[in-house]
Design a protein around this motif. Structure first.
Motif, PDB file in Angstrom:
ATOM      1  N   THR A 148       1.182  -1.408   0.056  1.00 11.73           N
ATOM      2  CA  THR A 148      -0.004   0.217   0.054  1.00 11.73           C
ATOM      3  C   THR A 148       0.983   1.111  -0.007  1.00 11.73           C
ATOM      4  O   THR A 148       1.164   1.712  -0.698  1.00 11.73           O
ATOM      5  CB  THR A 148      -0.685  -0.176   1.259  1.00 11.73           C
ATOM      6  OG1 THR A 148      -1.957  -1.521   0.939  1.00 11.73           O
ATOM      7  CG2 THR A 148      -2.066   1.208   1.253  1.00 11.73           C
ATOM      8  N   GLY A 149       1.661   1.292   1.142  1.00 13.33           N
ATOM      9  CA  GLY A 149       2.873   2.290   0.798  1.00 13.33           C
ATOM     10  C   GLY A 149       3.533   2.324  -0.111  1.00 13.33           C
ATOM     11  O   GLY A 149       3.275   3.941  -1.205  1.00 13.33           O
ATOM     12  N   PHE A 187       2.546  11.340   2.279  1.00  9.24           N
ATOM     13  CA  PHE A 187       2.352  11.628   3.411  1.00  9.24           C
ATOM     14  C   PHE A 187       1.467  10.373   3.933  1.00  9.24           C
ATOM     15  O   PHE A 187       2.071   9.789   5.109  1.00  9.24           O
ATOM     16  CB  PHE A 187       1.129  12.594   3.552  1.00  9.24           C
ATOM     17  CG  PHE A 187       2.179  13.928   3.869  1.00  9.24           C
ATOM     18  CD1 PHE A 187       3.614  14.615   3.932  1.00  9.24           C
ATOM     19  CD2 PHE A 187       1.170  15.080   3.384  1.00  9.24           C
ATOM     20  CE1 PHE A 187       4.129  15.723   3.800  1.00  9.24           C
ATOM     21  CE2 PHE A 187       2.036  16.741   2.835  1.00  9.24           C
ATOM     22  CZ  PHE A 187       2.794  16.321   3.872  1.00  9.24           C
ATOM     23  N   LEU A 188       0.460   9.271   3.034  1.00  7.42           N
ATOM     24  CA  LEU A 188       0.376   8.403   3.899  1.00  7.42           C
ATOM     25  C   LEU A 188       1.414   7.398   3.227  1.00  7.42           C
ATOM     26  O   LEU A 188       1.485   6.581   4.237  1.00  7.42           O
ATOM     27  CB  LEU A 188      -0.630   7.821   2.806  1.00  7.42           C
ATOM     28  CG  LEU A 188      -2.601   8.850   2.816  1.00  7.42           C
ATOM     29  CD1 LEU A 188      -3.310   8.740   2.025  1.00  7.42           C
ATOM     30  CD2 LEU A 188      -2.784   8.608   3.959  1.00  7.42           C
ATOM     31  N   TRP A 192       6.469   4.029   8.192  1.00  4.00           N
ATOM     32  CA  TRP A 192       6.062   4.778   9.791  1.00  4.00           C
ATOM     33  C   TRP A 192       5.976   3.836  10.084  1.00  4.00           C
ATOM     34  O   TRP A 192       6.735   3.603  11.476  1.00  4.00           O
ATOM     35  CB  TRP A 192       6.506   5.987   9.863  1.00  4.00           C
ATOM     36  CG  TRP A 192       6.214   6.190  11.958  1.00  4.00           C
ATOM     37  CD1 TRP A 192       7.275   5.651  12.309  1.00  4.00           C
ATOM     38  CD2 TRP A 192       6.106   7.380  12.116  1.00  4.00           C
ATOM     39  NE1 TRP A 192       7.236   6.600  13.432  1.00  4.00           N
ATOM     40  CE2 TRP A 192       6.177   7.338  13.562  1.00  4.00           C
ATOM     41  CE3 TRP A 192       3.844   8.127  11.513  1.00  4.00           C
ATOM     42  CZ2 TRP A 192       5.659   8.648  14.379  1.00  4.00           C
ATOM     43  CZ3 TRP A 192       4.002   8.955  12.422  1.00  4.00           C
ATOM     44  CH2 TRP A 192       4.303   9.306  14.168  1.00  4.00           C
ATOM     45  N   SER A 193       4.841   3.192  10.817  1.00  3.27           N
ATOM     46  CA  SER A 193       3.681   1.976  11.034  1.00  3.27           C
ATOM     47  C   SER A 193       4.588   0.618  10.859  1.00  3.27           C
ATOM     48  O   SER A 193       4.995   0.092  12.218  1.00  3.27           O
ATOM     49  CB  SER A 193       2.667   1.755  10.434  1.00  3.27           C
ATOM     50  OG  SER A 193       2.578   1.034   9.639  1.00  3.27           O
ATOM     51  N   PHE A 203      -4.594   3.550  11.857  1.00  2.00           N
ATOM     52  CA  PHE A 203      -4.750   5.260  11.385  1.00  2.00           C
ATOM     53  C   PHE A 203      -4.414   5.217   9.933  1.00  2.00           C
ATOM     54  O   PHE A 203      -4.756   5.923   9.139  1.00  2.00           O
ATOM     55  CB  PHE A 203      -3.793   6.054  12.071  1.00  2.00           C
ATOM     56  CG  PHE A 203      -4.246   7.889  12.528  1.00  2.00           C
ATOM     57  CD1 PHE A 203      -5.256   8.177  12.619  1.00  2.00           C
ATOM     58  CD2 PHE A 203      -3.001   7.978  10.766  1.00  2.00           C
ATOM     59  CE1 PHE A 203      -5.260   9.630  11.652  1.00  2.00           C
ATOM     60  CE2 PHE A 203      -3.749   9.571  10.685  1.00  2.00           C
ATOM     61  CZ  PHE A 203      -4.396   9.626  11.449  1.00  2.00           C
ATOM     62  N   PHE A 204      -2.877   5.265   9.771  1.00  2.57           N
ATOM     63  CA  PHE A 204      -2.626   5.340   7.770  1.00  2.57           C
ATOM     64  C   PHE A 204      -3.512   4.476   7.362  1.00  2.57           C
ATOM     65  O   PHE A 204      -4.226   5.155   6.135  1.00  2.57           O
ATOM     66  CB  PHE A 204      -0.947   5.199   8.050  1.00  2.57           C
ATOM     67  CG  PHE A 204      -0.909   6.427   8.473  1.00  2.57           C
ATOM     68  CD1 PHE A 204      -0.567   7.393   7.839  1.00  2.57           C
ATOM     69  CD2 PHE A 204       0.265   6.344   9.347  1.00  2.57           C
ATOM     70  CE1 PHE A 204      -0.068   8.650   8.066  1.00  2.57           C
ATOM     71  CE2 PHE A 204       0.403   7.769   9.904  1.00  2.57           C
ATOM     72  CZ  PHE A 204       0.520   8.741   9.712  1.00  2.57           C
ATOM     73  N   LEU A 205      -3.810   3.075   7.304  1.00  2.00           N
ATOM     74  CA  LEU A 205      -4.709   2.481   6.540  1.00  2.00           C
ATOM     75  C   LEU A 205      -6.255   2.882   6.530  1.00  2.00           C
ATOM     76  O   LEU A 205      -7.286   2.777   5.704  1.00  2.00           O
ATOM     77  CB  LEU A 205      -5.288   0.869   7.108  1.00  2.00           C
ATOM     78  CG  LEU A 205      -3.929   0.024   6.906  1.00  2.00           C
ATOM     79  CD1 LEU A 205      -3.288  -1.148   7.471  1.00  2.00           C
ATOM     80  CD2 LEU A 205      -3.792   0.308   5.342  1.00  2.00           C
TER      81      LEU A 205
END
Length: 121
Positions: free
Chosen positions: A12-13, A59-60, A66-67, A82-84
């Motif tokens: 996803t990233g 940013f996403l 980061w996660s 949060f980001f997902l």
């Protein structure tokens, strides 16, 4: 389950890095115009908006990566969720406002990652 979740989070990233490149750097070129079926005039008129959108995708991606490197497990889990969820919400809005296929392309990997992440917890 955790390995699958983390692999999907990384995917996803990477997709969001791809969206960043497409929207910030390739938007007015042949690739960007082809992906979004735009004329050169349409692409030029929306260039700044697309670049802004690309920045948010970056940013996403940064948050997702980061996660994955966060050492403290509980905080890493919170970041992942949060980001997902942010990606899923963006995909739902994109599907509603632009093209339904966005839900599958942008949201599919994030939804799958979220499911595996919750199953692993």
């Amino acid at each position: 389950m955790t390995i699958i979740a983390n692999t999907l989070i990384a995917l996803t990233g990477l997709l969001h890095i791809g969206f960043l490149v497409l929207e910030m750097f390739l938007w007015t070129g042949p690739k960007g115009r082809a992906v979004f079926r735009m004329t050169a005039e349409q692409a030029e008129a929306t260039r700044v908006l697309a670049a802004n959108q690309g920045l948010y995708n970056g940013f996403l991606a940064a948050g997702l990566f980061w996660s994955l490197i966060q050492a403290e497990a509980a905080f890493a889990f919170q970041l992942k969720v949060f980001f997902l969820v942010c990606v899923v919400v963006a995909a739902i809005y994109g599907a509603w406002s632009v093209k339904p296929r966005i839900l599958l392309i942008q949201g599919g990997p994030a939804i799958a990652a979220l499911v595996f992440l919750l199953m692993a917890s």
